[in-house]
Scaffold this motif. Sequence first.
Motif, PDB file in Angstrom:
ATOM      1  N   GLN A 174     -44.512  27.067  19.423  1.00 32.10           N
ATOM      2  CA  GLN A 174     -44.793  28.239  18.703  1.00 32.10           C
ATOM      3  C   GLN A 174     -45.602  29.248  19.751  1.00 32.10           C
ATOM      4  OE1 GLN A 174     -44.260  29.591  15.550  1.00 32.10           O
ATOM      5  NE2 GLN A 174     -44.897  31.203  16.473  1.00 32.10           N
ATOM      6  N   TRP A 176     -44.883  29.050  22.971  1.00 34.04           N
ATOM      7  CA  TRP A 176     -43.831  29.516  24.038  1.00 34.04           C
ATOM      8  C   TRP A 176     -43.326  30.739  23.194  1.00 34.04           C
ATOM      9  CZ3 TRP A 176     -38.457  29.520  23.462  1.00 34.04           C
ATOM     10  CH2 TRP A 176     -37.703  29.685  24.595  1.00 34.04           C
ATOM     11  N   CYS A 177     -42.794  30.660  21.901  1.00 32.45           N
ATOM     12  CA  CYS A 177     -42.176  31.401  21.338  1.00 32.45           C
ATOM     13  C   CYS A 177     -43.021  32.887  21.242  1.00 32.45           C
ATOM     14  CB  CYS A 177     -41.882  31.236  19.909  1.00 32.45           C
ATOM     15  SG  CYS A 177     -40.616  29.988  19.577  1.00 32.45           S
ATOM     16  N   ASP A 178     -44.360  32.908  21.039  1.00 34.82           N
ATOM     17  CA  ASP A 178     -45.021  34.030  20.928  1.00 34.82           C
ATOM     18  C   ASP A 178     -45.216  34.720  22.353  1.00 34.82           C
ATOM     19  OD1 ASP A 178     -45.713  33.725  18.310  1.00 34.82           O
ATOM     20  OD2 ASP A 178     -47.785  32.504  18.660  1.00 34.82           O
ATOM     21  N   SER A 179     -45.083  33.987  23.341  1.00 28.29           N
ATOM     22  CA  SER A 179     -45.033  34.450  24.733  1.00 28.29           C
ATOM     23  C   SER A 179     -43.961  35.099  25.075  1.00 28.29           C
ATOM     24  CB  SER A 179     -45.361  33.298  25.936  1.00 28.29           C
ATOM     25  OG  SER A 179     -45.521  33.741  27.085  1.00 28.29           O
ATOM     26  N   CYS A 180     -43.000  34.495  24.672  1.00 33.24           N
ATOM     27  CA  CYS A 180     -41.458  35.080  24.646  1.00 33.24           C
ATOM     28  C   CYS A 180     -41.551  36.481  24.070  1.00 33.24           C
ATOM     29  CB  CYS A 180     -40.236  34.239  24.115  1.00 33.24           C
ATOM     30  SG  CYS A 180     -40.178  32.698  25.252  1.00 33.24           S
ATOM     31  N   GLU A 181     -41.884  36.537  22.784  1.00 33.23           N
ATOM     32  CA  GLU A 181     -41.903  37.937  22.139  1.00 33.23           C
ATOM     33  C   GLU A 181     -42.769  39.068  22.800  1.00 33.23           C
ATOM     34  OE1 GLU A 181     -40.561  38.933  19.460  1.00 33.23           O
ATOM     35  OE2 GLU A 181     -39.334  36.913  18.907  1.00 33.23           O
ATOM     36  N   ASN A 182     -44.093  38.597  23.400  1.00 31.57           N
ATOM     37  CA  ASN A 182     -44.904  39.380  24.130  1.00 31.57           C
ATOM     38  C   ASN A 182     -44.106  40.020  25.372  1.00 31.57           C
ATOM     39  OD1 ASN A 182     -46.890  39.170  22.192  1.00 31.57           O
ATOM     40  ND2 ASN A 182     -47.734  37.595  23.406  1.00 31.57           N
ATOM     41  N   LEU A 184     -40.927  40.074  25.732  1.00 29.03           N
ATOM     42  CA  LEU A 184     -39.606  40.949  25.371  1.00 29.03           C
ATOM     43  C   LEU A 184     -40.298  42.395  24.945  1.00 29.03           C
ATOM     44  CD1 LEU A 184     -36.554  41.143  24.584  1.00 29.03           C
ATOM     45  CD2 LEU A 184     -37.182  40.356  22.278  1.00 29.03           C
ATOM     46  N   SER A 185     -41.314  42.452  24.404  1.00 25.20           N
ATOM     47  CA  SER A 185     -41.969  43.378  23.812  1.00 25.20           C
ATOM     48  C   SER A 185     -42.151  44.503  25.190  1.00 25.20           C
ATOM     49  CB  SER A 185     -43.112  43.461  22.915  1.00 25.20           C
ATOM     50  OG  SER A 185     -42.890  42.662  21.633  1.00 25.20           O
ATOM     51  N   THR A 186     -42.735  43.981  25.996  1.00 23.54           N
ATOM     52  CA  THR A 186     -43.142  44.597  27.403  1.00 23.54           C
ATOM     53  C   THR A 186     -42.072  45.147  28.164  1.00 23.54           C
ATOM     54  OG1 THR A 186     -45.283  42.952  27.556  1.00 23.54           O
ATOM     55  CG2 THR A 186     -44.486  44.172  29.521  1.00 23.54           C
ATOM     56  N   GLN A 188     -38.806  45.686  26.575  1.00 23.45           N
ATOM     57  CA  GLN A 188     -38.313  46.809  25.788  1.00 23.45           C
ATOM     58  C   GLN A 188     -39.143  48.042  26.105  1.00 23.45           C
ATOM     59  OE1 GLN A 188     -38.521  45.228  21.996  1.00 23.45           O
ATOM     60  NE2 GLN A 188     -36.267  44.337  22.277  1.00 23.45           N
TER      61      GLN A 188
END
Length: 253
Positions: A174, A176-182, A184-186, A188
């Motif tokens: 989880q 790791w997923c949150d880190s990936c989302e952050n 990805l947001s950066t 984008q």
Amino acid sequence: MSEEKVIEKPLQQFVVRALNLEGDSLVEVIKQALDCVDTFVFAELLKCPNVIALETTHHAPYLHALRMFSQGTYLDYLYKKEYLPELSEPQIKKLRYLTIVTLTNKMKRISYDVLLKELNVDNVRDLEDLIIEAIYSNVISGELDQQSNYLEVNWTVGRDVGASDVDNMIDTLQQWCDSCENVLSTVQARIVDANQTKQDFLKHRAALGNEVANAKKAIRTQVQDEEMLVDTSGLTNKIVKGSKFSGARFWNK
């Protein structure tokens, strides 16, 4: 977390044999599995119905020992030693190897102080010998830093996953997923900024191109006007000179 080395499943031979055995014969298979130098996971053997049935017999200590090798550590063994069968020296060494593997799940670089405590080893020399034997046995791969007194691990064999480990794995995934989302947001956001910068650059280049074109046009117009002025002035001078010459001839007559 250290990288785990993927190996074949030598436990399968013991599982097949255990399915048809009971009592002392089954205990012998368990001992052989614990002794096997290539066996480091025991979950499949622990799932065998007749192995589970040992819980209610006088062979229960061997079931507990199997569970110890599956998910426990050497300190766990010392704490519960009175409820377990006496382990052979190779089995004790193997359990210490597996303890190192468990430690690498928490840290890739393990200090000698931690290893001395967790493996219940009295001195550094014996500790280093144990680690070197684990490396040569392909249980772990790593390097000893004798100056800084730590073991740096590159990979290890795998161990059975316990119920508590599943929760930790879920938390880790989880995170790791949150880190990936952050990330990805950066990314984008930076893509948007980059596109806006590109658009601004294109607009600026177009405006600059227009200014250059207008400047060139103005320069050409100015040059043309100056050329026309020069031509007009030259023609006027010719006319004036021609008039004087004609007049002179007229009066001479």
